[in-house]
Structure formats: structure tokens, C-alpha cells
Scaffold this motif. Structure first.
Motif, PDB file in Angstrom:
ATOM      1  N   GLY A  46       0.817  -1.213   0.000  1.00 35.91           N
ATOM      2  CA  GLY A  46       0.000   0.000   0.000  1.00 35.91           C
ATOM      3  C   GLY A  46       0.845   1.256   0.000  1.00 35.91           C
ATOM      4  N   ALA A  47       1.865   1.279   0.863  1.00 35.28           N
ATOM      5  CA  ALA A  47       2.696   2.477   0.974  1.00 35.28           C
ATOM      6  C   ALA A  47       3.395   2.775  -0.347  1.00 35.28           C
ATOM      7  CB  ALA A  47       3.720   2.284   2.080  1.00 35.28           C
ATOM      8  N   TYR A  48       3.997   1.756  -0.942  1.00 33.97           N
ATOM      9  CA  TYR A  48       4.727   2.004  -2.184  1.00 33.97           C
ATOM     10  C   TYR A  48       3.789   2.347  -3.326  1.00 33.97           C
ATOM     11  CZ  TYR A  48       9.409   1.100  -0.586  1.00 33.97           C
ATOM     12  OH  TYR A  48      10.612   1.222   0.041  1.00 33.97           O
ATOM     13  N   THR A  49       2.588   1.714  -3.370  1.00 35.18           N
ATOM     14  CA  THR A  49       1.629   2.053  -4.423  1.00 35.18           C
ATOM     15  C   THR A  49       1.254   3.523  -4.325  1.00 35.18           C
ATOM     16  OG1 THR A  49       0.731  -0.136  -4.069  1.00 35.18           O
ATOM     17  CG2 THR A  49      -0.530   1.343  -5.461  1.00 35.18           C
ATOM     18  N   ALA A  50       0.853   3.937  -3.127  1.00 42.54           N
ATOM     19  CA  ALA A  50       0.420   5.322  -2.968  1.00 42.54           C
ATOM     20  C   ALA A  50       1.545   6.286  -3.316  1.00 42.54           C
ATOM     21  CB  ALA A  50      -0.046   5.548  -1.526  1.00 42.54           C
ATOM     22  N   ALA A  51       2.737   5.989  -2.820  1.00 42.70           N
ATOM     23  CA  ALA A  51       3.856   6.894  -3.066  1.00 42.70           C
ATOM     24  C   ALA A  51       4.171   6.986  -4.550  1.00 42.70           C
ATOM     25  CB  ALA A  51       5.076   6.418  -2.299  1.00 42.70           C
ATOM     26  N   LEU A  86      -1.447   5.855   4.343  1.00 41.59           N
ATOM     27  CA  LEU A  86      -1.319   6.914   5.358  1.00 41.59           C
ATOM     28  C   LEU A  86       0.128   7.001   5.847  1.00 41.59           C
ATOM     29  CD1 LEU A  86      -4.498   6.713   7.599  1.00 41.59           C
ATOM     30  CD2 LEU A  86      -4.036   8.142   5.628  1.00 41.59           C
ATOM     31  N   TYR A  87       0.767   5.831   5.940  1.00 42.03           N
ATOM     32  CA  TYR A  87       2.171   5.815   6.364  1.00 42.03           C
ATOM     33  C   TYR A  87       3.029   6.583   5.360  1.00 42.03           C
ATOM     34  CZ  TYR A  87       6.760   4.030   7.620  1.00 42.03           C
ATOM     35  OH  TYR A  87       8.073   3.934   7.995  1.00 42.03           O
ATOM     36  N   ALA A  88       2.738   6.335   4.054  1.00 41.22           N
ATOM     37  CA  ALA A  88       3.499   7.028   3.018  1.00 41.22           C
ATOM     38  C   ALA A  88       3.290   8.530   3.112  1.00 41.22           C
ATOM     39  CB  ALA A  88       3.095   6.514   1.640  1.00 41.22           C
ATOM     40  N   CYS A  89       2.056   8.937   3.495  1.00 41.99           N
ATOM     41  CA  CYS A  89       1.780  10.369   3.629  1.00 41.99           C
ATOM     42  C   CYS A  89       2.624  10.990   4.737  1.00 41.99           C
ATOM     43  CB  CYS A  89       0.318  10.614   3.957  1.00 41.99           C
ATOM     44  SG  CYS A  89      -0.775  10.288   2.605  1.00 41.99           S
ATOM     45  N   SER A  90       2.789  10.261   5.835  1.00 39.28           N
ATOM     46  CA  SER A  90       3.412  10.910   6.987  1.00 39.28           C
ATOM     47  C   SER A  90       4.929  10.736   7.004  1.00 39.28           C
ATOM     48  CB  SER A  90       2.795  10.401   8.288  1.00 39.28           C
ATOM     49  OG  SER A  90       2.883   9.018   8.351  1.00 39.28           O
ATOM     50  N   ASN A  91       5.496  10.148   5.962  1.00 37.08           N
ATOM     51  CA  ASN A  91       6.960  10.039   5.897  1.00 37.08           C
ATOM     52  C   ASN A  91       7.455  10.534   4.544  1.00 37.08           C
ATOM     53  OD1 ASN A  91       8.040   8.454   8.362  1.00 37.08           O
ATOM     54  ND2 ASN A  91       6.166   7.428   7.737  1.00 37.08           N
ATOM     55  N   SER A  92       8.572  11.215   4.531  1.00 37.23           N
ATOM     56  CA  SER A  92       9.068  11.693   3.239  1.00 37.23           C
ATOM     57  C   SER A  92       9.962  10.650   2.568  1.00 37.23           C
ATOM     58  CB  SER A  92       9.828  13.002   3.415  1.00 37.23           C
ATOM     59  OG  SER A  92      10.824  12.826   4.381  1.00 37.23           O
ATOM     60  N   THR A  93      10.473   9.691   3.324  1.00 41.24           N
ATOM     61  CA  THR A  93      11.195   8.592   2.685  1.00 41.24           C
ATOM     62  C   THR A  93      10.527   7.293   3.071  1.00 41.24           C
ATOM     63  OG1 THR A  93      12.656   8.349   4.554  1.00 41.24           O
ATOM     64  CG2 THR A  93      13.433   9.726   2.763  1.00 41.24           C
ATOM     65  N   LEU A  94      10.577   6.342   2.137  1.00 40.49           N
ATOM     66  CA  LEU A  94      10.033   5.026   2.419  1.00 40.49           C
ATOM     67  C   LEU A  94      11.175   4.035   2.379  1.00 40.49           C
ATOM     68  CD1 LEU A  94       6.783   4.587   0.353  1.00 40.49           C
ATOM     69  CD2 LEU A  94       7.023   4.723   2.803  1.00 40.49           C
ATOM     70  N   SER A  95      11.225   3.165   3.393  1.00 44.64           N
ATOM     71  CA  SER A  95      12.265   2.159   3.376  1.00 44.64           C
ATOM     72  C   SER A  95      11.632   0.819   3.707  1.00 44.64           C
ATOM     73  CB  SER A  95      13.333   2.519   4.399  1.00 44.64           C
ATOM     74  OG  SER A  95      13.969   1.363   4.841  1.00 44.64           O
ATOM     75  N   THR A  96      11.998  -0.209   2.959  1.00 42.95           N
ATOM     76  CA  THR A  96      11.361  -1.502   3.212  1.00 42.95           C
ATOM     77  C   THR A  96      11.758  -2.051   4.573  1.00 42.95           C
ATOM     78  OG1 THR A  96      13.125  -2.410   1.901  1.00 42.95           O
ATOM     79  CG2 THR A  96      10.964  -2.317   0.887  1.00 42.95           C
ATOM     80  N   ALA A  97      12.836  -1.527   5.149  1.00 43.42           N
ATOM     81  CA  ALA A  97      13.246  -2.021   6.467  1.00 43.42           C
ATOM     82  C   ALA A  97      12.151  -1.798   7.492  1.00 43.42           C
ATOM     83  CB  ALA A  97      14.524  -1.328   6.907  1.00 43.42           C
ATOM     84  N   SER A  98      11.295  -0.770   7.268  1.00 44.38           N
ATOM     85  CA  SER A  98      10.236  -0.508   8.246  1.00 44.38           C
ATOM     86  C   SER A  98       9.161  -1.571   8.215  1.00 44.38           C
ATOM     87  CB  SER A  98       9.579   0.836   7.989  1.00 44.38           C
ATOM     88  OG  SER A  98      10.263   1.566   7.054  1.00 44.38           O
ATOM     89  N   PHE A  99       9.108  -2.379   7.141  1.00 43.85           N
ATOM     90  CA  PHE A  99       8.001  -3.326   7.038  1.00 43.85           C
ATOM     91  C   PHE A  99       8.453  -4.760   7.255  1.00 43.85           C
ATOM     92  CE2 PHE A  99       7.125   0.195   4.122  1.00 43.85           C
ATOM     93  CZ  PHE A  99       6.020   0.715   4.751  1.00 43.85           C
ATOM     94  N   SER A 100       9.612  -4.936   7.872  1.00 42.14           N
ATOM     95  CA  SER A 100      10.138  -6.289   7.956  1.00 42.14           C
ATOM     96  C   SER A 100       9.466  -7.057   9.088  1.00 42.14           C
ATOM     97  CB  SER A 100      11.640  -6.247   8.166  1.00 42.14           C
ATOM     98  OG  SER A 100      11.915  -5.492   9.302  1.00 42.14           O
ATOM     99  N   PHE A 101       9.942  -8.271   9.289  1.00 39.10           N
ATOM    100  CA  PHE A 101       9.311  -9.154  10.268  1.00 39.10           C
ATOM    101  C   PHE A 101       9.539  -8.639  11.692  1.00 39.10           C
ATOM    102  CE2 PHE A 101       9.828 -13.063  12.866  1.00 39.10           C
ATOM    103  CZ  PHE A 101       8.490 -13.331  12.983  1.00 39.10           C
ATOM    104  N   TYR A 103      13.211   7.961  -1.899  1.00 42.77           N
ATOM    105  CA  TYR A 103      13.260   9.330  -1.412  1.00 42.77           C
ATOM    106  C   TYR A 103      12.210  10.177  -2.091  1.00 42.77           C
ATOM    107  CZ  TYR A 103      17.676   7.921   0.517  1.00 42.77           C
ATOM    108  OH  TYR A 103      18.631   7.256   1.217  1.00 42.77           O
ATOM    109  N   GLN A 104      11.939  11.328  -1.528  1.00 47.03           N
ATOM    110  CA  GLN A 104      11.061  12.335  -2.132  1.00 47.03           C
ATOM    111  C   GLN A 104       9.786  11.718  -2.662  1.00 47.03           C
ATOM    112  OE1 GLN A 104      13.550  13.228  -5.327  1.00 47.03           O
ATOM    113  NE2 GLN A 104      15.149  14.172  -4.118  1.00 47.03           N
ATOM    114  N   ASN A 105       9.122  10.883  -1.860  1.00 43.66           N
ATOM    115  CA  ASN A 105       7.888  10.326  -2.400  1.00 43.66           C
ATOM    116  C   ASN A 105       6.848  11.414  -2.479  1.00 43.66           C
ATOM    117  OD1 ASN A 105       5.538   9.861  -0.543  1.00 43.66           O
ATOM    118  ND2 ASN A 105       7.195   9.089   0.759  1.00 43.66           N
ATOM    119  N   GLY A 106       6.030  11.335  -3.530  1.00 40.34           N
ATOM    120  CA  GLY A 106       5.141  12.435  -3.886  1.00 40.34           C
ATOM    121  C   GLY A 106       4.251  12.908  -2.762  1.00 40.34           C
ATOM    122  N   LEU A 107       3.719  11.968  -1.952  1.00 43.94           N
ATOM    123  CA  LEU A 107       2.805  12.385  -0.893  1.00 43.94           C
ATOM    124  C   LEU A 107       3.567  13.090   0.224  1.00 43.94           C
ATOM    125  CD1 LEU A 107       0.544   9.249  -0.736  1.00 43.94           C
ATOM    126  CD2 LEU A 107      -0.079  11.484  -1.560  1.00 43.94           C
ATOM    127  N   GLY A 108       4.499  12.363   0.815  1.00 45.80           N
ATOM    128  CA  GLY A 108       5.349  12.814   1.914  1.00 45.80           C
ATOM    129  C   GLY A 108       5.069  14.201   2.484  1.00 45.80           C
TER     130      GLY A 108
END
Lengths: 384, 298
Positions: free
Chosen positions: A78-83, A252-267, A173-178
Motif C-alpha cells: 500500500g505504501a509504495y503504491t500510494a507513493a 497513510l504511512y506514506a503520507c506521513s513520511n518523506s522517505t520510504l524504506s522496506t526495512a520498516s516493514f520487515s518481520f 526518497y522524495q515520495n510524492g505524498l510525503g
């Protein structure tokens, strides 16, 4: 009976709208106060996606009784799609600044697309995975969650600058929503509205005929299928439904962060956002209680925030401060204690209801005076 | 050909480490039907024990790898402690789900406890060398001693374990408990004692695995066990969880998949292939390669 249901819908809708309007008005009044801008608003954003995430996992874990350990995989989708969608619109020049009606439309489009794509992956994962049960299901969902994160990590267009074909990297970096601080205040109403709508939809789902079927599957799968419930269909449906909301939480997560990292979604990882921790939230709140998930998401967030930033921490003895440097240590102990003494979680399967709870509360207060009298009253309430 | 052989040996070496860890998972699962998520962290405990005891060993004039004996003891103690403090009370009243969540909580607890201990801290620590460097060349491939020792030691350990479960009284008791707990109690087997022994042996194996792993990759950090443990667990499931030979087979399969996908396809997608193998195996044979499908009783 029908009259009560209609009254319930009316009261609930009215109260939700009132709460929503109150929040938005308060947000507008306080929008210039620096504490509100810098601390409270980002916190509300985080609470919003944690609430949706925990409640959506509760559909699978609490109401269907199937342990899924890869829930954050859907959130990542979801986060990457939205971003990426919002980034595409930005690069195409549809919107320039984060304001105006066009941007709001795009924002909602991103949220819905995130949900839909996550739900599609939910179906894809669910059809094979839900043939298994119990521990095996936990493992296979864990595997799928890790695969999703690993594949996103290797998508060339999900790396560094997004959309540009290049080296895949762990951060976008610089995801559009951020949103920045000001935009977060401006669009606080979006987060609130999305959260309220999502939670309301989940409540309606579990109280519908589908919800009853799903709970029947949890209680006894064989009896449920003997009673004519298509267990496979309902399992995949619930799984996809839950993935849908996880995707929205991701947006919503993508909205509230300006960078997305897959490390945040790990196990597992150090922060409170990972597949394990969502399970912890659901278990603490009560498996089978959406109220519990919402409350425990908020409590967990506040606890986490206070342990990390609270000024009272420095007044504690040194030993406890040392422990607080590693909040996960505290959560692990709390989790084991709660599992030992209250295996069903804080709320069990209790649900808050605007029509019932005030009455129950009044009876509970009265019951404190004379404990013996409280029991028959409780039975009467159940009979009604 | 040379590259192929080299990859094969790397796969076998990784696979033997995975197999050693997978044995711990599979023995515990076989006996109490619990995925012991904390098992990966026993590797971390073993690794740190090795780091702290190697100087003592060398000071006493013994070879560095002898430290593994202390590591085995410490790991066995930690394993038994986790079972006594957390798993047993929860198992008595909770369901499978609560037990599983307790296991996850114990894993978080051990990982973060290690970070909170001042002597360890969050930064990786570098381990010394355990075996002499160098090796010999066979058919154009260099085999270093670490690889040879790893494969040989794990083969010996697995053989011993197999003999233990098949021939000794305790081993027989373990198999009995995993087959039918209440019948085992009726036959006069102390279930609690058997479970404790299983935990001790499984955790001890994790210490051996820790030695083999950090002999190759000499760096220990608090989350060393999480991915390693997950992959070993995947190995146990692929081979058929609860079955000792299954863990060995699964470990080798996962090790080979990992080394060959790294060498021939893509090094960053390795994890995807490992978990893809898991999913494929689970879908074709839900009980694992060597597992038997047991019909459900109504």
C-alpha cells in the motif's frame, strides 16, 4: 429489532460525524500552536495508521482465528503504491503544490489504489496460504511477507528516486505524498476521515452475515462447513478485506513520511512498526475486539512515544532508564505477563457500543456499591 | 566446473549450519508443537559466549574452539530457563496461539536484553579465528579448513543425535512424548523432564551452529539469530517439522538453494528464493518432504 438497528446506525453516524467535526474544528483552531503542529499532529497521523493496521489484522487473527505474520507486507504494498502513483502524477505535472482540489482527489485516489492493490495481493497470497492452518499458516504468511518486502527492495523503480529506472535500493526518497509539518496539519482531516471510515467498515463487516460466518469458522471450522458455510471462500474474502485496510494504512504511512524504506516493514525491527508488533497490539487489545485493537494501538503508541521522548523518564532511577532505552524489552515483558494472566487480552471480545455501553457503565457504577445485586441485572440486560 | 564445485561446497557448509539450527526447532516442535521463535536468539547467546570465553581458553593454553563447550552449557541453560520461566506456565493454560506469541515475545526479550547489557551493546563485535586458515586444492577448487570442519562436525553431531534418539532410553522417551503425550505419561515417562532435555539439547546444538557460523563470518550482533533462525526454521519445515532426518535434509536443501541462487541468479533476491522453496514445498506436501500427511480427526 429492526427499529433498534436503525436507531443504532443513526446514533452511531451522528456521533461519528460530531466527533469528526469537533476534531477538525479543534485542529483548525490550534493549527498555529507550535506544540500541536510539531508533536500532536504527527502523533495523530501515526495513531491513525496504527489503528487501521491493528484493527485490520484483528479481522484475520481475532475474528477468523488464523495467525498471519506477514501483515506488514500488505502495508508495504500500500505504501509504495500510494507513493509511486502520487509521484507519477507529480512528475506528469498534474499537481505542483500540495494544495487544491486536484491534489485532494489524487490523495484519495492513492489511498484507494493502495487498498485495492494490497487486496489483490491478499487474494493471491490467501488462495494458496489459507489451505494451511495454524502454525503452517503462520509460517507461510511470514514467508510471503518477507518475499513481498524483498521483491520491493529489488524493483528498480521503487528505489532511490522512484519511477526512474535505476539501481534498486532500500529507500524511496522524495515520495510524492510525503507531507511536511504544515501539510500534515492541513490534511489532518483526511487521516481522521479515512480512519473513521475504515474502522466503521470493519465494524459493519464483523456484524454482517459475513462476519458471523467468519466467527463460526473460528469457533469450529468443521461444524461451520457442515452448516453450509463455504469456508475457503470466506477465509480468502476476510484475508483480502484485511489486506485492503493494511494497504490503506500503508498509504497513510506514506503520507506521513518523506522517505520510504522496506526495512520498516520487515518481520522484526527496533521500531514499533513491524509484523510482529502488530500481532502484539492485537493480542494485547484482545483477539476479537476491534475496540481493543484501537485502544491498544493508541496506548502502545503513547507508551512508545513517552518512553522515547517523555521528560519524566529522566527523573527515573538509572537502571530503569537503561531498560527504557530498549522499549522492545519492556513490551516483551508486558506481553508475556498479559498472556499469562489474561490470555484473551485486555478487552477479550468486548465491543464498545454507543447504545449499550453507557447503560452498562451506569450498572457497573451501581454494582460497585452492592456486588450481589449486579448479577441479575446483568442477566436481564442479556435477555433484552 | 570449478565454480559449480565451489558453490556446491559453500551450499553444503551453509546447509550444515542451517541443519544444526533446524534440529533445535524440529525437536522442540516435535515434542510440544511449538515454534520456538527464541531459538534463533540462542545462536546469538552462543556467539557472545564464544566471544567472551575464547580469550580465557587461549590463556589456559587450549585451542580456541574448545570455548564451544562453555557455549553449549550456557545455551542449554538459557534454553531450559526460557522453557521453565515462560513456555511452561503459558502452555498449562493457554492455547497454541498464546504459546506462539509467548515465543515471539521471548525472542524480542532476548534480543533486546542483549542490547541492554553494557558489555554487549548494539554494535557488532568481531570474533577471532577459530580454526587455522588455509586449506587444500581439489580439482581446481580451494577447500578451506573451516568448510571441512563445519561439514564434518555437523555430520558427526547429527549422527550422534540420530543414535541418541533411536538407541538411548531418553531418546526413546522423546519419541514417545512427541507421538502421544498422555500415553507416554501412562508408561511412566516424565514429560516435563523429557521436554527440558529436549530444550537443553536443541539449544546446545545452536551453540555448535554459532561456532560454525562465526568461524566463517566473524561478526556477532544481537539480531544475528533472527534471519539465520528464520531460514533454519524454513529448513525444518521444508524437511518435515518434527522429524530429525527431515531437518538435516531441509537444511542442506536450503543451503544449496541459497548458494546456487546467489552464484547464478541474483545475490539480493536470495531470500525470496529461500522462502519461495518453502511455499512450493508447503503447497505440494504440506507436512514437508519427509513428513507424513495425517488425516484430521473429527
Amino acid at each position: 429489532m429492526k427499529k433498534t438497528i436503525r436507531r443504532g446506525y443513526l446514533v452511531n453516524t451522528a456521533v461519528l460525524v460530531a466527533v469528526y467535526i469537533l476534531c477538525v474544528v479543534l485542529a483548525n483552531v490550534f493549527s498555529e500552536v507550535s506544540n500541536f503542529k510539531l508533536i500532536l499532529t504527527p502523533s495523530i497521523w501515526q495513531c491513525c495508521y496504527l489503528i487501521i493496521l491493528a484493527a485490520s489484522l484483528n479481522l484475520v487473527l481475532g475474528f477468523m482465528g488464523q495467525l498471519s505474520l506477514g501483515h506488514c507486507g500488505f502495508m508495504a504494498i500500500g505504501a509504495y503504491t500510494a507513493a509511486l502513483i502520487s509521484l507519477a502524477f507529480q512528475r506528469a505535472g498534474v499537481y505542483d503544490e500540495k494544495s487544491g482540489i486536484v491534489f485532494v482527489l489524487i490523495l484519495f485516489l492513492c489511498v484507494i489504489c493502495a487498498g485495492v492493490l494490497a487486496a489483490m495481493f491478499g487474494v493471491l497470497v490467501g488462495i494458496p496460504a489459507l489451505r494451511l492452518k495454524g502454525d503452517y499458516l503462520a509460517i507461510i504468511t511470514l514467508g510471503f511477507g518477507l518475499i513481498i518486502v524483498n521483491v520491493i527492495n529489488n524493483l528498480p523503480f521503487a528505489g532511490q528516486n522512484g519511477l526512474a529506472e535505476g539501481v534498486a535500493s532500500s529507500s524511496l526518497y522524495q515520495n510524492g505524498l510525503g507531507f511536511g509539518t504544515t501539510a500534515k496539519v492541513t490534511y489532518l482531516w483526511v487521516a481522521l476521515a479515512v480512519t473513521i471510515i475504515c474502522v466503521a467498515l470493519m465494524f459493519m463487516f464483523i456484524r454482517s452475515k459475513y462476519g458471523r460466518a467468519v466467527r463460526a469458522i473460528r469457533d469450529d471450522e468443521i461444524a461451520a462447513s457442515a452448516a453450509g458455510i463455504n469456508t475457503g471462500y470466506y477465509k480468502v474474502l476476510t484475508f483480502a478485506f484485511s489486506a485492503f485496510f493494511a494497504g490503506i494504512a500503508g498509504a497513510l504511512y506514506a503520507c506521513s513520511n518523506s522517505t520510504l524504506s522496506t526495512a520498516s516493514f520487515s518481520f522484526t525491527n527496533g521500531s514499533i512498526l513491524n509484523s510482529t508488533f502488530v500481532v502484539v497490539m492485537v493480542v494485547l487489545g484482545g483477539m476479537g475486539s476491534l475496540t481493543g485493537s484501537i485502544v491498544s494501538a493508541v496506548i502502545m503508541f503513547v507508551l512508545n512515544y513517552q518512553i522515547a521522548n517523555g521528560s519524566w523518564v529522566s527523573s527515573l532511577p538509572g537502571f530503569i532508564q537503561g531498560v527504557f532505552t530498549y522499549p522492545m524489552l519492556v513490551y516483551a515483558i508486558v506481553l508475556v505477563i498479559i498472556i499469562m494472566f489474561r490470555p484473551k487480552g485486555i478487552f477479550g471480545t468486548y465491543e464498545f457500543s454507543l447504545l449499550r455501553t453507557p447503560g452498562e457503565f451506569v450498572r457497573w457504577i451501581k454494582g460497585l456499591g452492592g456486588k450481589k445485586k449486579a448479577k441479575p441485572e446483568g442477566k436481564e440486560a442479556a435477555a433484552q | 566446473m570449478g565454480e559449480f564445485l565451489q558453490t556446491l561446497f559453500v551450499g553444503l557448509r551453509l546447509g550444515s549450519v542451517y541443519a544444526l539450527i533446524a534440529l533445535g526447532y524440529t525437536m522442540v516442535y516435535g515434542i510440544i508443537r511449538l515454534i520456538n521463535f527464541a531459538h534463533g536468539d540462542f545462536i546469538m547467546v552462543g556467539g557472545y559466549t564464544l566471544i567472551f570465553t575464547v580469550p580465557l581458553m587461549t590463556a589456559a593454553g587450549m585451542p580456541a574452539w574448545m570455548a564451544v563447550i562453555i557455549a553449549i552449557l550456557v545455551c542449554a541453560l538459557v534454553g531450559v530457563g526460557v522453557e521453565l520461566i515462560a513456555y511452561r506456565p503459558v502452555r498449562k493454560k493457554g492455547t497454541n496461539m498464546t504459546a506462539l506469541i509467548t515465543a515471539i515475545a521471548m525472542s524480542l526479550f532476548l534480543e533486546n536484553l542483549a542490547q541492554a547489557i553494557p558489555a554487549i551493546g548494539p554494535n557488532p563485535m568481531v570474533a577471532g579465528t577459530f580454526f587455522e586458515s588455509g586449506g587444500f586444492r581439489v580439482a581446481g577448487v580451494t577447500l578451506d579448513y573451516t568448510t571441512i570442519y563445519t561439514i564434518a562436525v555437523s555430520a558427526v553431531v547429527m549422527l550422534l543425535l540420530y543414535v541418541f534418539t533411536q538407541k538411548t532410553k531418553m531418546g526413546r522417551a522423546m519419541r514417545c512424548v512427541s507421538e502421544d503425550k498422555s500415553a507416554a505419561i501412562l508408561m511412566g515417562i516424565s514429560v516435563n523432564k523429557t521436554v527440558l532435555t529436549t530444550f537443553a539439547i536443541g539449544s546446545g546444538l545452536a551453540a555448535v551452529a554459532a561456532l560454525m557460523y562465526i568461524a566463517q563470518y566473524p561478526s556477532v550482533y544481537t539480531t544475528i539469530g533472527s534471519l539465520l533462525g528464520l531460514k533454519a526454521f524454513v529448513a525444518a519445515v521444508v524437511g518435515g517439522i518434527g522429524i530429525v532426518p527431515g531437518a538435516m535434509l531441509g537444511g542442506l536443501v536450503i543451503g544449496l538453494v541459497e548458494s546456487f541462487s546467489t552464484a547464478y541468479i541474483s545475490s539480493s533476491l536470495t531470500d525470496t528464493f529461500v522462502f519461495l522453496i518453502l511455499i512450493i514445498v508447503l503447497l505440494i506436501k504440506p507436512a514437508g518432504i519427509l513428513g507424513k500427511n495425517v488425516g484430521e480427526k473429527v
